[in-house]
Scaffold this active site. Sequence first.
Site, PDB file in Angstrom:
ATOM      1  CG  HIS A   1      -2.029  -0.946   0.917  1.00 34.75           C
ATOM      2  ND1 HIS A   1      -3.577  -0.391   0.352  1.00 34.75           N
ATOM      3  CD2 HIS A   1      -2.350  -2.279   1.385  1.00 34.75           C
ATOM      4  CE1 HIS A   1      -4.236  -1.432   0.482  1.00 34.75           C
ATOM      5  NE2 HIS A   1      -3.512  -2.548   0.985  1.00 34.75           N
TER       6      HIS A   1
ATOM      7  CE  LYS B   1      -6.548  14.003  -0.173  1.00 32.00           C
ATOM      8  NZ  LYS B   1      -6.502  12.754  -0.817  1.00 32.00           N
ATOM      9  NE  ARG B   2      -4.786   9.958   9.858  1.00 33.34           N
ATOM     10  CZ  ARG B   2      -4.628   8.928  10.729  1.00 33.34           C
ATOM     11  NH1 ARG B   2      -5.558   7.846  11.019  1.00 33.34           N
ATOM     12  NH2 ARG B   2      -3.779   9.236  11.663  1.00 33.34           N
TER      13      ARG B   2
ATOM     14  CE  LYS C   1      -3.125  10.595   3.014  1.00 29.34           C
ATOM     15  NZ  LYS C   1      -3.818  10.072   1.773  1.00 29.34           N
TER      16      LYS C   1
ATOM     17  CB  THR D   1     -10.186   5.127  -1.812  1.00 21.78           C
ATOM     18  OG1 THR D   1      -9.964   5.322  -0.476  1.00 21.78           O
ATOM     19  CG2 THR D   1      -9.390   3.675  -2.286  1.00 21.78           C
TER      20      THR D   1
ATOM     21  CE  LYS E   1     -14.058   6.712   0.060  1.00 21.48           C
ATOM     22  NZ  LYS E   1     -13.321   7.010   1.426  1.00 21.48           N
TER      23      LYS E   1
HETATM   24  C1  PLP Z   1     -11.919   7.257   1.682  1.00 16.48           C
HETATM   25  C2  PLP Z   1     -11.549   7.636   3.205  1.00 16.48           C
HETATM   26  C3  PLP Z   1     -10.195   7.814   3.122  1.00 16.48           C
HETATM   27  C4  PLP Z   1      -9.083   7.777   2.064  1.00 16.48           C
HETATM   28  O1  PLP Z   1      -9.008   8.980   1.607  1.00 16.48           O
HETATM   29  P1  PLP Z   1      -7.891   9.376   0.649  1.00 16.48           P
HETATM   30  O2  PLP Z   1      -8.153  10.714   0.028  1.00 16.48           O
HETATM   31  O3  PLP Z   1      -7.904   8.347  -0.336  1.00 16.48           O
HETATM   32  O4  PLP Z   1      -6.693   9.409   1.365  1.00 16.48           O
HETATM   33  C5  PLP Z   1      -9.922   8.114   4.557  1.00 16.48           C
HETATM   34  N1  PLP Z   1     -10.581   8.253   5.454  1.00 16.48           N
HETATM   35  C6  PLP Z   1     -12.115   7.744   5.349  1.00 16.48           C
HETATM   36  C7  PLP Z   1     -12.967   8.186   6.472  1.00 16.48           C
HETATM   37  C8  PLP Z   1     -12.512   7.809   4.159  1.00 16.48           C
HETATM   38  O5  PLP Z   1     -13.726   7.476   3.684  1.00 16.48           O
END
Ligand code: PLP
Length: 837
Positions: free
Chosen positions: A379, A570-571, A576, A678, A682
């Site tokens: 990952h 995101k985190r 990032k 991911t 979304k």
């Molecule tokens: C989808 C999701 C992530 C992943 O987000 P990235 O932008 O791909 O880092 C992290 N936390 C939650 C709660 C999510 O739903």
Amino acid sequence: MSSSSTILLKNCPNDATFDLPPLARDPEGLAHDFKRYYVNTFGRDRDCLSAYYPYRALATILRDRLMERWKSTRQTYDETGCKRAYYLSLEFLMGRALSNATFNLELDAPIAEGLRTLGLELEELAAIEPDPGLGNGGLGRLAACFLDSCATLQLPVRGYGLRYEYGMFRQLIENGAQIEEPDHWLRDGNPWEIERPEFTQRIQFGGRTETHRDPNTGRMIVSWVDSHDVLAVPYDVPVPGYRNDTVNTLRLWKAAATDEFDLDEFNAGSYTESVAQKNAAEHITMVLYPNDASENGKELRLRQQYFLASASIKDVLRDWVRLYGKDFSRFAELNCFQLNDTHPAVSVAELMRQLMDVHHLEWTEAWDITRRTMAYTNHTLLPEALERWPVRLFRQLLPRILEIIFEINARFLAEVALRWPGDIDRQRRMSLIEEGYDPQVRMAYLAIVGSFSINGVAALHSQLLVEGLFRDFYELWPEKFNNKTNGVTPRRWLAMCNPGLTELLNETIGVEWVHDLEQLVKLAPYAEDSAFRERWHIIKQNNKARLAEQIRELCSVDFPLDAIFDVQVKRIHEYKRQLLNVLHIIHLYNRIKRGDTAHWTPRCVLIGGKAAPGYFMAKLIIKLINQVARVVNADPATAGLLRVAFVPDYRVSLMEVIAPGTDLSEQISTAGKEASGTGNMKFMMNGAVTIGTLDGANIEIRDQVGEDHFFLFGLTASGVESLRGHYDPNGLIASDPALRDVMNLLESGHFNQFEAGVFDPIILSIRNPHDPWMTAADFRSYIEAQDRAAAAYRDREHWLRMSILNTAYSGRFSSDRTISEYNREIWHLETVAPKTV
Ligand SMILES: *Cc1c(COP(=O)(O)O)cnc(C)c1O
């Protein structure tokens, strides 16, 4: 162990004894069952003030309806003798179960109607459920999306994880800074699990090994003795497929003390110490480690990893013996373990141990089975995330496992020597043991050597893996390496979270897209239909209104609906680059202050995410975002032009409101650092347009939607690498007036009037020629892409076309597609439809 739940029945009744007629699915029947639970089971009545008990009653009627399908699925799997796969993961970020069960069982309409006759609202009750936060971010959420797709595709896949007492911490913001609060999500009980103490396993730690000769066969047998054992008690969580009668299982292990006492200590009078030791055993599953994309080398974490691996493999082997006896010749043909990152990689050695020491297979046979059943998903490329455990820790905690790792390594290095005679340096590089003052076990190499399949999670990531990190292994075994681009489940991330859009999609292209997402391409022609665009616009504005209401509640900031909603959730991590986003906000603020606001697009920037509690820079970035937001929002000059909010406690249930209400999706990582992403998928599904770098799955998103419908900026991954060594951020700052102004504002203390110098570490990181994330390098190209996005948004019809096309071309990013690829190329499972209930 002698708990009453593990005393077995002398005669198990024939299963038909327990068959029941199917349960009611109509509003009246559902309302009746609801009342029965509310009154008879939970003992509440009209005097009850708490919204919690109606939620519990509703959860119970749904659980009953899952239960009958669950049993039928289990029995069908057993009876068909099908091949099975196991998804081993230290994290499952499942999100709420109630709305998912309601939707997948197709009970949303009758339940809502039944509840209304009682004066209750389904949505209000669904919101009572705490988010089970048993994961950090993308990796844990991927595991959850995968389980949803496996059940929907009717694949016999079981998830194995840990039942943490405390999940991901709750994030509060005080004075702009992150505060962590423990998340005791199980306090009020959890209706979405059933405890199965009858399947308890015993897990060993510590002790030493002994070798003796089997008197019957003459073979050498190794025993692990004097160990301190911990019990693993399984809790099963149902995973319903989409309207198909399949209910798969997520099995989560909880640590419990054995009933044995240290008798010596006990008799020596240390009664309390002896009892207290029991407590320590239960600590193993007490808390989720809140580090995303970084390892932290704590002993308890290795205990968690081994606890999961050992309990899950024992569980699978016990099932095997129950169904097939002691003959393991077909085991590899009928079982497959998918390792979610290296966290469960110790499974390679643990399967060897159990096959040899418990089931008495020879090394070669056990190794053949192991190498045909293990598959590993990588990952990350970040060096700080690569797990290595000190050999001394293994020796102390898992002595038998260390012996097996040494033996795997010796045999593996002999293979390397045969292939590249005399290449000592290559043997050193590829060794499972990193030599040095404090030798380390390289968990990724253990996973690679023990697996038949190794995959990355987006095309670029898989390519960078075989060119860089795993290059030596690729040269040895090119056929093992493959790509599986991530996906997300369209049930939760489109159909459930965006009911307005779902209705329009159903009406326009039919309902099949929910389990066949490529059908969304049928939308593409409608981008040219102005009446359709108007309906699309109204739905987006409604979703923005719902999001704005949340922001008002959580952040006390007003987001006007005519503004572009620009979102990065995101985190929080330097790679990032939330920092790049902040620099753009400061740039916009500076333009407003200078009066440079001709042809302005009003903009609302939303940022959210948690920082690992020990990650200083990430926490400082949160503070900076909040301070910039405070200054910007308080300045009358920004009214109607710019708003900034940091949403606290970003989690799955919040994303379900955020993604549908977003116009512009920020995916701005330093190229080559984000394995896939991911969140980007979304947003795309919900009609947001992406501003992003050529990183992770962004590349594939842009390929699908077309370059005209994606705001691209920044260096490429190879551009980043070739700039290293002569990156000159100070030169860039000096020569770019916009960046110079931004740095001047930051350095003048404009955003930290009462805390002199707090942001100095951030300023230094931007000006550092060794900044690994090269924030300044991409600034110019980023603000130009932002200008193009702003201009595009002002042309409403143009923007709506882009938005529609993003949804239309998002079909590839369904986790159904991803799981079909895992199955076709790695697992090779047959679909199994259970008997209809
Ligand atoms: C989808 C999701 C992530 C992943 O987000 P990235 O932008 O791909 O880092 C992290 N936390 C939650 C709660 C999510 O739903």
